[in-house]
Each structure stands twice: as structure tokens, then as C-alpha cells.
Design a protein around this motif. Structure first.
Motif, PDB file in Angstrom:
ATOM      1  N   ALA A 256      -7.533 -12.398  15.485  1.00  0.00           N
ATOM      2  CA  ALA A 256      -6.678 -11.254  15.154  1.00  0.00           C
ATOM      3  C   ALA A 256      -5.249 -11.684  14.827  1.00  0.00           C
ATOM      4  O   ALA A 256      -4.493 -10.920  14.220  1.00  0.00           O
ATOM      5  CB  ALA A 256      -6.681 -10.243  16.312  1.00  0.00           C
ATOM      6  N   ALA A 257      -4.887 -12.911  15.206  1.00  0.00           N
ATOM      7  CA  ALA A 257      -3.541 -13.403  14.927  1.00  0.00           C
ATOM      8  C   ALA A 257      -3.438 -14.062  13.551  1.00  0.00           C
ATOM      9  O   ALA A 257      -2.356 -14.502  13.149  1.00  0.00           O
ATOM     10  CB  ALA A 257      -3.124 -14.414  16.014  1.00  0.00           C
ATOM     11  N   GLN A 258      -4.553 -14.147  12.832  1.00  0.00           N
ATOM     12  CA  GLN A 258      -4.540 -14.778  11.500  1.00  0.00           C
ATOM     13  C   GLN A 258      -4.224 -13.731  10.421  1.00  0.00           C
ATOM     14  O   GLN A 258      -4.140 -12.537  10.696  1.00  0.00           O
ATOM     15  CB  GLN A 258      -5.898 -15.441  11.224  1.00  0.00           C
ATOM     16  CG  GLN A 258      -6.375 -16.380  12.323  1.00  0.00           C
ATOM     17  CD  GLN A 258      -5.373 -17.475  12.654  1.00  0.00           C
ATOM     18  OE1 GLN A 258      -4.828 -18.113  11.753  1.00  0.00           O
ATOM     19  NE2 GLN A 258      -5.082 -17.679  13.941  1.00  0.00           N
ATOM     20  N   THR A 259      -4.070 -14.179   9.185  1.00  0.00           N
ATOM     21  CA  THR A 259      -3.823 -13.248   8.082  1.00  0.00           C
ATOM     22  C   THR A 259      -5.024 -12.320   7.912  1.00  0.00           C
ATOM     23  O   THR A 259      -6.159 -12.674   8.257  1.00  0.00           O
ATOM     24  CB  THR A 259      -3.632 -14.006   6.748  1.00  0.00           C
ATOM     25  OG1 THR A 259      -4.864 -14.650   6.419  1.00  0.00           O
ATOM     26  CG2 THR A 259      -2.521 -15.042   6.848  1.00  0.00           C
ATOM     27  N   VAL A 260      -4.757 -11.136   7.364  1.00  0.00           N
ATOM     28  CA  VAL A 260      -5.843 -10.180   7.154  1.00  0.00           C
ATOM     29  C   VAL A 260      -6.926 -10.774   6.253  1.00  0.00           C
ATOM     30  O   VAL A 260      -8.126 -10.611   6.498  1.00  0.00           O
ATOM     31  CB  VAL A 260      -5.296  -8.862   6.560  1.00  0.00           C
ATOM     32  CG1 VAL A 260      -6.445  -7.961   6.098  1.00  0.00           C
ATOM     33  CG2 VAL A 260      -4.437  -8.135   7.596  1.00  0.00           C
ATOM     34  N   ALA A 261      -6.515 -11.511   5.222  1.00  0.00           N
ATOM     35  CA  ALA A 261      -7.501 -12.085   4.295  1.00  0.00           C
ATOM     36  C   ALA A 261      -8.411 -13.073   5.019  1.00  0.00           C
ATOM     37  O   ALA A 261      -9.638 -13.061   4.840  1.00  0.00           O
ATOM     38  CB  ALA A 261      -6.788 -12.777   3.132  1.00  0.00           C
ATOM     39  N   LEU A 262      -7.810 -13.935   5.840  1.00  0.00           N
ATOM     40  CA  LEU A 262      -8.611 -14.920   6.576  1.00  0.00           C
ATOM     41  C   LEU A 262      -9.499 -14.232   7.609  1.00  0.00           C
ATOM     42  O   LEU A 262     -10.672 -14.591   7.781  1.00  0.00           O
ATOM     43  CB  LEU A 262      -7.704 -15.957   7.242  1.00  0.00           C
ATOM     44  CG  LEU A 262      -8.420 -17.061   8.036  1.00  0.00           C
ATOM     45  CD1 LEU A 262      -9.387 -17.839   7.143  1.00  0.00           C
ATOM     46  CD2 LEU A 262      -7.411 -18.006   8.677  1.00  0.00           C
ATOM     47  N   GLN A 263      -8.948 -13.233   8.300  1.00  0.00           N
ATOM     48  CA  GLN A 263      -9.760 -12.486   9.260  1.00  0.00           C
ATOM     49  C   GLN A 263     -11.017 -11.934   8.592  1.00  0.00           C
ATOM     50  O   GLN A 263     -12.125 -12.070   9.107  1.00  0.00           O
ATOM     51  CB  GLN A 263      -8.965 -11.309   9.836  1.00  0.00           C
ATOM     52  CG  GLN A 263      -7.898 -11.691  10.842  1.00  0.00           C
ATOM     53  CD  GLN A 263      -7.259 -10.442  11.458  1.00  0.00           C
ATOM     54  OE1 GLN A 263      -7.960  -9.577  11.953  1.00  0.00           O
ATOM     55  NE2 GLN A 263      -5.934 -10.372  11.409  1.00  0.00           N
ATOM     56  N   ARG A 264     -10.797 -11.300   7.420  1.00  0.00           N
ATOM     57  CA  ARG A 264     -11.951 -10.668   6.765  1.00  0.00           C
ATOM     58  C   ARG A 264     -12.961 -11.694   6.291  1.00  0.00           C
ATOM     59  O   ARG A 264     -14.175 -11.470   6.375  1.00  0.00           O
ATOM     60  CB  ARG A 264     -11.469  -9.779   5.616  1.00  0.00           C
ATOM     61  CG  ARG A 264     -10.772  -8.533   6.157  1.00  0.00           C
ATOM     62  CD  ARG A 264     -10.356  -7.561   5.085  1.00  0.00           C
ATOM     63  NE  ARG A 264      -9.765  -6.368   5.710  1.00  0.00           N
ATOM     64  CZ  ARG A 264      -9.181  -5.381   5.039  1.00  0.00           C
ATOM     65  NH1 ARG A 264      -9.084  -5.435   3.709  1.00  0.00           N
ATOM     66  NH2 ARG A 264      -8.689  -4.346   5.683  1.00  0.00           N
ATOM     67  N   GLU A 265     -12.463 -12.816   5.792  1.00  0.00           N
ATOM     68  CA  GLU A 265     -13.388 -13.860   5.354  1.00  0.00           C
ATOM     69  C   GLU A 265     -14.229 -14.352   6.542  1.00  0.00           C
ATOM     70  O   GLU A 265     -15.444 -14.503   6.440  1.00  0.00           O
ATOM     71  CB  GLU A 265     -12.607 -15.020   4.740  1.00  0.00           C
ATOM     72  CG  GLU A 265     -13.523 -16.035   4.082  1.00  0.00           C
ATOM     73  CD  GLU A 265     -12.754 -17.127   3.346  1.00  0.00           C
ATOM     74  OE1 GLU A 265     -11.514 -16.985   3.202  1.00  0.00           O
ATOM     75  OE2 GLU A 265     -13.388 -18.112   2.935  1.00  0.00           O
ATOM     76  N   CYS A 266     -13.553 -14.587   7.664  1.00  0.00           N
ATOM     77  CA  CYS A 266     -14.270 -15.091   8.838  1.00  0.00           C
ATOM     78  C   CYS A 266     -15.236 -14.054   9.405  1.00  0.00           C
ATOM     79  O   CYS A 266     -16.350 -14.372   9.821  1.00  0.00           O
ATOM     80  CB  CYS A 266     -13.287 -15.525   9.921  1.00  0.00           C
ATOM     81  SG  CYS A 266     -12.332 -17.005   9.487  1.00  0.00           S
ATOM     82  N   LEU A 267     -14.812 -12.798   9.430  1.00  0.00           N
ATOM     83  CA  LEU A 267     -15.640 -11.741  10.009  1.00  0.00           C
ATOM     84  C   LEU A 267     -16.861 -11.428   9.160  1.00  0.00           C
ATOM     85  O   LEU A 267     -17.953 -11.186   9.686  1.00  0.00           O
ATOM     86  CB  LEU A 267     -14.811 -10.456  10.164  1.00  0.00           C
ATOM     87  CG  LEU A 267     -13.700 -10.474  11.218  1.00  0.00           C
ATOM     88  CD1 LEU A 267     -12.751  -9.295  10.996  1.00  0.00           C
ATOM     89  CD2 LEU A 267     -14.313 -10.419  12.621  1.00  0.00           C
ATOM     90  N   LEU A 268     -16.655 -11.420   7.831  1.00  0.00           N
ATOM     91  CA  LEU A 268     -17.707 -10.933   6.942  1.00  0.00           C
ATOM     92  C   LEU A 268     -18.626 -12.028   6.431  1.00  0.00           C
ATOM     93  O   LEU A 268     -19.794 -11.786   6.152  1.00  0.00           O
ATOM     94  CB  LEU A 268     -17.073 -10.203   5.748  1.00  0.00           C
ATOM     95  CG  LEU A 268     -16.327  -8.911   6.101  1.00  0.00           C
ATOM     96  CD1 LEU A 268     -15.458  -8.462   4.922  1.00  0.00           C
ATOM     97  CD2 LEU A 268     -17.322  -7.817   6.483  1.00  0.00           C
ATOM     98  N   ALA A 269     -18.095 -13.209   6.272  1.00  0.00           N
ATOM     99  CA  ALA A 269     -18.892 -14.275   5.653  1.00  0.00           C
ATOM    100  C   ALA A 269     -18.788 -15.560   6.451  1.00  0.00           C
ATOM    101  O   ALA A 269     -18.884 -16.649   5.908  1.00  0.00           O
ATOM    102  CB  ALA A 269     -18.430 -14.505   4.211  1.00  0.00           C
TER     103      ALA A 269
END
Lengths: 333, 333
Positions: A256-269
């Protein structure tokens, strides 16, 4: 089994430690559930009357499924955990497994540590090593796991129906974040790195949750290849669509402390999550919560199943999230 | 299962053919015995009530268990055959198997041929592919096979008793002779080479014989690592000794045309034979002959079990054969 390699081609793993001794020394324990364990041509197992057998197999290859930096205890844990995760996704109770291990050389310290990590998880899951094969070769671990469940009780990928709630267990994306850190793409402090590395190397199979979701969940799959990819398999098998709130996806404080783009990449793919994604009727929310509480695993409602096909991503305000992860056509493989 | 590799590390096997499609295209067939086959997290199998499950696993690695010259059909055949041979040694009837396959690249011609060889043997043995895993990596095949047999009916390594006859099925040593020919250590004409190469690459699992030896044989093991080594395992498990007439060992005409020294090396320490060596009471000679005839497999009496420990080799005149193969201490591994 253990089958020894044909002598003419094969050197022994160690000058003083052949395959047979290696198995006796590191991998043989008294048979429990099995009638006959390691050491005859086959292992013999007596199935519980009336149960269905659930079987899954996974092979892990160095450099593809794990980094050479992984400690042997964790490699063994992960090799068994990813197989147990498949049992969890079906709601099966672990019973036994076989191990085939290829090693460049029979390093005693490696084997002792590998066996320690393997049996720590196996004992905790009451899953008995019943047979195996060791050989010299590029480092590879192939495990086949057996579970039992009452006939007709298996959680399948095909049972999701429009109107069902969509859930995920645990948190997603940490394993992917660890990989990014290993590759130098993201900088984490030591505590944060240790935490996400642990998620990557010591995934916790959700067998307890899977068993408790029998009769509660309408479908389930484990997330090994990223949420969108694996959810895509479930949606196609069920013939339905889904909408997922990306802001609702459960994540660690580190992610949650990372950028939104990185969060979404990690969460989704991300991949390598080994959490369960599953569906249940809205009328069963209390039952889902009870299953999660009894299993000691957090469960988060992340969306819902709809008629149609495909996966739609929205944010907490309901706006569409334009994303390369929006279509699981990218993940058909 | 199939578990897909974590996307960040893993390239797909082929640009246009991912793991999921690869499995669908080459390895998916309608489920038969299995409730649910390839394509969910686990395969589900309903055990026959009252039966014991026999399980065995073997991993074959290129350059160690097979040469790079082996055609894919034969590689697939052999990978399944060596596992079925373990079922045969227990007297179990084949039911199902899982396949984990690591490939350097997803070559369509390779996969089509591999699947052809695999299903040709699987169909003949009524053994169903119920699950699998494919990944990119050094060429390796890991198969886990399941068989069934009545509770208590398994042929074990531990049942040999002094006075028992000792038998071997088929002929021994051809696979080793083929390896010597591949290595240029022996010259064979084309017909002879084709015959022994076939023995090495297309071993015939003796499942039919194993099933018919239930209640007839007192112990059994399959010969994968050479007669003396595998017989040694059986003798130690049973706590007995044996005498073997090396001139009685069954051999092909091709092997019989070689020097006596080479014949004995191939017969006694060859490896890759996948024949059964088993014991039975002298009073059951007719029953052994009937089992062999019904299975369509030649069976030869090669010696007898004695009290004590160790393996004694004699020639047809009864003279001791001094040989490095005389002691299975060399083969403890």
C-alpha cells in the motif's frame, strides 16, 4: 519406486551416498496413513470409504519458478505449498504426496535443509510423504499431492453464477513486489523486503479455508498466475462475467506504500499469491465470515459475478479502470 | 493445476501458445474414470470401494535417463512405461496418471509426437491422464501413476522365503547393449541395433503379468537398475539370500551373440530392463506358468532363495562365477 537410474548413464549423486541411501537418510519416516511408504516399488494408500480423491501435480524449475537465492527450506516449503494450494482450491483435505527431486549434486547441507522445510509444512498439514525419486540433473522439484473430500463436495471453477459475491483470501501482490525488489526495480527497506520476500518464498496454502468453504462457496480457484489470469479461468469455466473493485483488493501495508500503478500491477497480475479467489451467494456472507474466522484467514469481498463474459475493473467510486489488466484475453495462456 | 508460472519470471512456452492452450490442445481428452480431469485445480478420482491405491513417481531427465536421440513418441512411452513397471511390480491395475513436462521450447511437432506416444500406451493400459503441469525448462518428464489392487494383495519386496523359486520375465540386457552400441563400444548390424534400441526406448511394462501374479508370487520387484542391484533390494527387504544361474538368465539372440563377458555385464548390471524379478513356492510352478501364458509374457526360472544374506552367482555346471556383480554391496545405492 525409488527407481534407481540406469547405471551405465548415471553417476551416483554422491560417491558415498547413492539414491537409495539418500532417500533412507533424508526422506524416510515411519509410514502413518500409508500402508506402505517410501521403499517398495509403490506406496500403498487405503482411501477412506466414500471419499473422492483430489490429485494435483506441479513442477518447479530453478530460474523459472524460484530464484537461486532461495534457501532450501523455503524451496521445499514452496514446492509443497503450491500443490497444497491446488487442494485448497478444491476444498480437499491433504493426505499424502510424492516427491521427485533432481539435484546437480547431492549436497548434504542442502538435503538436510530441504527435508526440514518439507516436513515442517507436511507435518503441519498432516500430509505424508509416501514415495519419491531422486536423480542428478538441473535443480527441479516435482510434487504430486493427494487429498480427500466427500463425494460431490469439491469446489470447482465452474460453479459461479450471476449475483454471487466475489472474494479473495489473505493479501495479494507481495510476492510480485518481492520479485521487483530482487530485480532492483523497486527499493524497499530491510523490514519491508523481508516481509514481501517471505510472501514469495513461504506462501501459506489455504487448505483450512478451502475445507471450510465446502457447501458455502459456489466456485473457487487458487491464484498462482495473477488475479486477472486465474479469475479469467474461473469466469470462462463458469460462463459468467465479473466486476472487481481494484481499491478493495486486499494488500499489505508494504504494498500500500507503493505507487498506485505498481500496486495495481502487483495486485492484478502479480502471480505466486497462492490465495483463494472464490464466489458465494450474498445470502451466505455470514457463513463465509465464519469459515474465514475458523480458518484464521482474512477474506475480503472484492466484487461480484454478472451475466455475460469478461472482467470489468472499477475503482471505489465505481468508475471504470482503464487497464491492460481489464481483459483476461491477455492471459489466456 | 495446471498451475501457470508467475508471469514476471516466465516467458510463455510459445508466443502464440500458452500453457493453458498447450494443455487443451495436446493433452485434454474427455474424462473417463476421473470425475474431473485436466482443467480444474485438481483432478477428482473415485476410488473403487475396498481397493488399495498404489502410487509411484519417476522423473526422467535428458542425458541421464534418455539420450537426446530418442524420438518424442518413444520418450513419452518410456516415461509412462517405467512408472507402470512399478505398478506391475506391486500387482496393481493401472488407473490414472499425472504428467509434469518441462520443455526448452514448445515445439508443436515434438508435442504432437509426445502426446501420440503417451496416449498409445495409456490407452492400451487403460490408464487415464488426469492432470498435469507444463513449463519451460531443461527437458524433463515427471509422471506419477496410480493403480488399484484388492486390499492386502500387493506384491511386496519383503515376501521372499528360503526355498522359493526365483524368476525373471522377458529377456534382460538388451537396453544396456543398445547403450553400448550408442556409445560405440560395440558394433551391431542395423537389424540387431534396431531390436536392442527398441528394448531401450520402448520397454513393455509387465502390468498384465503383475496382476496375474497376485496370490502366486511371494515377492516381486521391477528391474530398473540392473538385476543384481534390484534383486539385492528384494533380498535385503526379505532378509534372505539367493543363488542365480547366470547361464539361465533369459537373453535375446542379439545379446547371446556377444562375448560372454559382455553378456554377463548386460544381464547382471544392465539397467533399464523393466522386467519383473519375483519369487514363488516350488509348488506353484504351474500357477506361475499359467500366469505367464495368460499375460503373454515369457517367464524363466533363474535361481532360488536361500537362508542367509547375499547373492551367489553360479554357472550351469554349478560352479561359482567370480564376478564384480556377485555382491550387491556394490549396488547399495
Amino acid at each position: 519406486m525409488p527407481r534407481c537410474e540406469p547405471a551405465p548413464i548415471i553417476g551416483r549423486l554422491m560417491p558415498d551416498l547413492g539414491e537409495f541411501e539418500l532417500i533412507e537418510r533424508f526422506f524416510t519416516r515411519p509410514a502413518r496413513r500409508a500402508t506402505l511408504g517410501v521403499g517398495d516399488d509403490c506406496a500403498l494408500v487405503q482411501p477412506t470409504p466414500g471419499t473422492t480423491l483430489a490429485v494435483s501435480t506441479d513442477m518447479l524449475i530453478e530460474g523459472r519458478h524460484f530464484l537461486s537465492t532461495v534457501p532450501p527450506e523455503r524451496l521445499a516449503h514452496k514446492a509443497l505449498a503450491v500443490n497444497l494450494s491446488d487442494l485448497a482450491a478444491c476444498g480437499a483435505r491433504p493426505v499424502a504426496f510424492t516427491l521427485a527431486l533432481a539435484l546437480p549434486r547431492a549436497d548434504e547441507a542442502f538435503l538436510a535443509a530441504f527435508a526440514r522445510g518439507l516436513f515442517a509444512l507436511a507435518d503441519r498439514e498432516a500430509c505424508e510423504l509416501i514415495g519419491g525419486d531422486t536423480t542428478r540433473g538441473p535443480l527441479a522439484v516435482c510434487i504430486t499431492v493427494f487429498g480427500e473430500l466427500p463425494a460431490g463436495a469439491a469446489l470447482l471453477r465452474s460453479g459461479a453464477r450471476p449475483g454471487d459475491d466475489l472474494y479473495a483470501s489473505g493479501t495479494l501482490g507481495d510476492a510480485r513486489l518481492a520479485l521487483e525488489a530482487f530485480r532492483g526495480q523497486v527499493a524497499l527497506d530491510a523490514d519491508a523486503f523481508g516481509q514481501v520476500r517471505r510472501a514469495m518464498e513461504l506462501p501459506e496454502p489455504r487448505t483450512g479455508l478451502g475445507i471450510r468453504l465446502r457447501g458455502v462457496a459456489t466456485s473457487a480457484i487458487d491464484i498462482s498466475d495473477g488475479l486477472t489470469g486465474d479469475l479469467g479461468h474461473l469466469l470462462r469455466r463458469s460462463g459468467v462475467a465479473a466486476v472487481v473493485d481494484v481499491d478493495a483488493l486486499p494488500r499489505s501495508a508494504v504494498l500500500a506504500a507503493q505507487t498506485v500503478a505498481l500496486q495495481r500491477e502487483c495486485l492484478l497480475a502479480g502471480g505466486d499469491d497462492y490465495e483463494l479467489v472464490f464466489t458465494a451467494l450474498p445470502s451466505r456472507r455470514d457463513a463465509v465470515a465464519a469459515a474465514a474466522a475458523n480458518a484464521g484467514v482474512a477474506v475480503t469481498r472484492i466484487g461480484r459475478i454478472e451475466a455475460g463474459e469478461g472482467l470489468r475493473l472499477i475503482d471505489r467510486g465505481g468508475a471504470a479502470v482503464a487497464s491492460e489488466f481489464g481483459s483476461f484475453d491477455h492471459f489466456r495462456a
